[in-house]
Design an enzyme around this catalytic site. Structure first.
Site, mmCIF file in Angstrom:
data_model
loop_
_atom_site.group_PDB
_atom_site.id
_atom_site.type_symbol
_atom_site.label_atom_id
_atom_site.label_comp_id
_atom_site.label_asym_id
_atom_site.label_seq_id
_atom_site.Cartn_x
_atom_site.Cartn_y
_atom_site.Cartn_z
ATOM 1 N N PHE A 123 28.113 30.212 0.739
ATOM 2 C CA PHE A 123 28.977 29.056 0.992
ATOM 3 C C PHE A 123 28.231 28.081 1.894
ATOM 4 O O PHE A 123 27.801 28.444 2.986
ATOM 5 C CB PHE A 123 30.293 29.454 1.674
ATOM 6 C CG PHE A 123 31.170 28.265 1.964
ATOM 7 C CD1 PHE A 123 31.998 27.734 0.985
ATOM 8 C CD2 PHE A 123 31.131 27.636 3.204
ATOM 9 C CE1 PHE A 123 32.783 26.617 1.240
ATOM 10 C CE2 PHE A 123 31.918 26.503 3.458
ATOM 11 C CZ PHE A 123 32.738 26.003 2.481
ATOM 12 N N ASP A 210 21.138 28.707 7.075
ATOM 13 C CA ASP A 210 22.434 28.110 7.420
ATOM 14 C C ASP A 210 23.096 29.022 8.455
ATOM 15 O O ASP A 210 23.616 30.081 8.111
ATOM 16 C CB ASP A 210 23.270 27.988 6.133
ATOM 17 C CG ASP A 210 24.663 27.418 6.382
ATOM 18 O OD1 ASP A 210 25.082 27.330 7.557
ATOM 19 O OD2 ASP A 210 25.344 27.085 5.383
ATOM 20 N N LYS A 239 29.868 24.680 13.474
ATOM 21 C CA LYS A 239 31.114 25.260 14.003
ATOM 22 C C LYS A 239 31.179 25.470 15.520
ATOM 23 O O LYS A 239 31.875 24.747 16.209
ATOM 24 C CB LYS A 239 31.413 26.570 13.265
ATOM 25 C CG LYS A 239 31.803 26.327 11.805
ATOM 26 C CD LYS A 239 32.347 27.567 11.149
ATOM 27 C CE LYS A 239 33.034 27.255 9.832
ATOM 28 N NZ LYS A 239 32.178 27.252 8.650
HETATM 29 C C1 LIG Z 1 31.987 26.378 7.483
HETATM 30 C C2 LIG Z 1 30.640 26.453 6.890
HETATM 31 C C3 LIG Z 1 30.026 25.320 6.322
HETATM 32 C C4 LIG Z 1 30.738 24.007 6.199
HETATM 33 O O1 LIG Z 1 31.071 23.468 7.431
HETATM 34 P P1 LIG Z 1 32.114 22.231 7.509
HETATM 35 O O2 LIG Z 1 32.034 21.819 8.938
HETATM 36 O O3 LIG Z 1 33.442 22.779 7.099
HETATM 37 O O4 LIG Z 1 31.621 21.208 6.580
HETATM 38 C C5 LIG Z 1 28.741 25.449 5.851
HETATM 39 N N1 LIG Z 1 28.085 26.614 5.915
HETATM 40 C C6 LIG Z 1 28.635 27.723 6.446
HETATM 41 C C7 LIG Z 1 27.840 28.982 6.520
HETATM 42 C C8 LIG Z 1 29.935 27.679 6.932
HETATM 43 O O5 LIG Z 1 30.500 28.783 7.420
#
Ligand SMILES: *Cc1c(COP(=O)(O)O)cnc(C)c1O
Length: 389
Positions: A123, A210, A239
Site C-alpha cells: 500500500f 516506504d 504519519k
Molecule cells: C498511510 C500510508 C500511505 C499514505 O499516506 P497518506 O498520508 O494517507 O497519503 C503510504 N504508505 C504507507 C506505507 C502508509 O501506511
C-alpha cells in the site's frame, strides 16, 4: 462525500493514550490515528510549541528560507544517516516524490521508460500513481487506466526480484514498505532487505523504502530498516512525523539526493513552519524521553502477553510485527471487532480483512499495555468461539 465507513463515535478530546467521545465515554487508544499520534494526545511539550509557532508564523511559502526545515532535515539526516530531505504534506505525496525521483534517476541513466519494482500486498497511497503502485484491487477498481511502469513481484522472494530485474532492463528502482501496514503487518525479512540492498548496489538502482507507517520510532529504532543494518537511497515518511499535524518528507542518500534539481518538484504547503515545528518537537521529545526504547520494551511486553494469552486459541493464525506495530492474523474476516472494541473502550483497527492491527502512541506505559491486553484478549477469544458467519 461518503468515502469513509465510519464507526458511530465522535471523539472530542484526549490526554496521553486516552480519548473521550462527545458523550463522555473514555477509550484507550491503541490506534494513534493510524500510527500518527506519536506523542499521544495533549502532550505537554508539543501543544505549547504549536501554540507558540502559530502565534509567530504558520506559513511563509518556499519562496523564502524556512529555518525550521533545516532543523528538521538535520534531525532526520542524523537519525537515518542519509543526507537530504524534501518536505510535503502526506504519505502519498512523499511516495509521489519518490516515484518522480525513480523515474528521473532512470532517465538520467539513459532509460527511455523507467520502471519500478513493487510488491504483492503493498500500500503506497491513493493518488493515481501511488494506487497504481499499491497491490490492492479494491483500491484500484474504477480508477483505470493505471499508471504504467510498475513490475509486481512477491514479497520476501529475492529470486523473483532478481528474475524480474533480468527480464526488465528498464527498472530504475525497487520500492517497498519495510513492514507492510495496510497489507496486514507483513515484515520484509532482514535477509531479503539485505539482498535488495546488494542487488541495487550491483545494478545501480535506487532502493526506496516506504516508512510512512513503520518509521519514526514505531519499531523501536528510528527506522524499521535499521534492524537489517542497511540504508535505503530514498525513504518516504509521513504519519508519525508531526504527531498529528499533516506532514510528509522524502529522505535521500547520496545516490538519489541530486536527482531532483531546481524547479523539478515543489509544494505550496510542504515544509511550512507549523508542520516543521511539530516535526522538530516530536523528534526532540522522542530523544529526550527515550521513546525508541519505550516502543521496543512496550512492544515486547504486548507481544509476549498476547502470545501467552492467545496460545492454543483456535483461529489465531499468527502474531506479527515489531515494536508497537503489531498484527494478529485470524483465520476469518474480523471487521466486526472494530465496533466490539469500541464497546470495550478500545481503539484499534482491522486491516487486510483478517488482521487486528495495534499501533498505539509511542508514549504508552506498561500499565496501559496491560490494559490493552485485558480489553482485547476476551474480544478475540469470544469472537473465535462463535460459529463462523
Ligand atoms: C498511510 C500510508 C500511505 C499514505 O499516506 P497518506 O498520508 O494517507 O497519503 C503510504 N504508505 C504507507 C506505507 C502508509 O501506511
Amino acid at each position: 462525500m461518503p468515502v469513509f465507513g465510519r464507526l458511530p463515535v465522535a471523539l472530542s478530546h484526549g490526554q496521553g493514550c486516552w480519548v473521550w467521545d462527545v458523550e463522555g465515554r473514555r477509550y484507550l487508544d491503541a490506534l494513534a490515528g493510524i500510527a500518527v499520534n506519536t506523542l499521544g494526545h495533549n502532550h505537554p511539550k508539543l501543544v505549547p510549541a504549536l501554540q507558540d509557532q502559530a502565534a509567530k508564523l504558520i506559513h511563509s511559502s518556499n519562496y523564502y528560507y524556512v529555518p525550521l526545515q533545516e532543523q528538521l532535515a538535520a534531525l532526520l539526516c542524523e537519525a537515518s544517516g542519509l543526507s537530504n530531505v524534501f518536505f510535503c504534506n502526506s504519505g502519498l505525496e512523499a511516495n509521489e516524490a519518490a516515484l518522480k525521483i525513480a523515474r528521473k534517476f532512470g532517465h538520467d541513466k539513459g532509460i527511455d521508460e523507467p520502471a519500478v519494482i513493487v510488491f504483492e500486498g503493498a500500500f503506497h497511497g491513493r493518488s493515481i500513481a501511488t494506487l497504481s503502485a499499491t497491490a490492492n484491487r479494491k483500491i484500484q477498481a474504477g480508477f483505470g487506466p493505471l499508471v504504467p511502469g510498475f513490475v509486481r513481484v512477491a514479497l520476501n522472494d529475492l529470486a523473483a526480484v532478481q528474475a524480474a530485474l533480468d527480464a526488465n532492463p528498464s527498472v530504475s528502482a525497487i520500492f517497498l514498505e519495510t513492514i507492510q501496514g495496510e497489507g496486514g503487518i507483513n515484515p520484509a525479512r532482514i535477509e531479503f532487505l539485505q539482498g535488495l540492498r546488494r542487488l541495487c548496489d550491483e545494478r545501480n538502482l535506487l532502493l526506496m523504502l516506504d516508512e510512512v507507517q513503520c518509521g519514526l520510532g514505531r519499531t523501536g529504532k528510528w527506522f524499521a530498516h535499521q534492524w537489517a543494518g542497511i540504508q535505503p537511497d530514498v525513504m518516504p515518511l509521513a504519519k508519525g512525523l508531526g504527531s498529528g499535524v499533516p506532514i510528509g518528507a522524502v529522505v535521500c542518500g547520496p545516490r538519489a539526493a541530486g536527482v531532483l534539481t531546481a524547479g523539478s518538484h515543489g509544494s505550496t504547503f510542504g515544509g511550512n513552519p507549523l508542520a516543521m515545528r511539530a516535526g522538530v518537537e516530536t523528534l526532540t521529545v522522542m530523544t529526550a524521553d527515550g521513546l525508541l526504547g519505550n516502543a521496543a520494551a512496550r512492544g515486547a511486553q504486548l507481544r509476549t502477553a498476547l502470545e501467552a494469552g492467545l496460545a492454543g486459541v483456535a483461529g489465531v493464525v499468527e502474531i506479527r510485527g515489531q515494536g508497537l506495530m503489531l498484527g494478529i492474523e485470524l483465520d476469518r474476516p474480523c471487521g466486526v471487532l472494530l465496533s466490539r472494541a469500541l464497546g470495550a473502550g478500545l481503539l484499534l483497527s482491522v486491516t487486510a480483512d483478517r488482521v487486528v492491527r495495534l499501533l498505539p502512541p509511542l508514549i504508552i506505559s506498561a500499565d496501559e499495555i496491560d490494559e490493552v491486553v485485558r480489553r482485547l484478549q476476551p474480544l478475540i477469544k469470544d469472537f473465535l468461539a462463535e460459529p463462523r458467519a
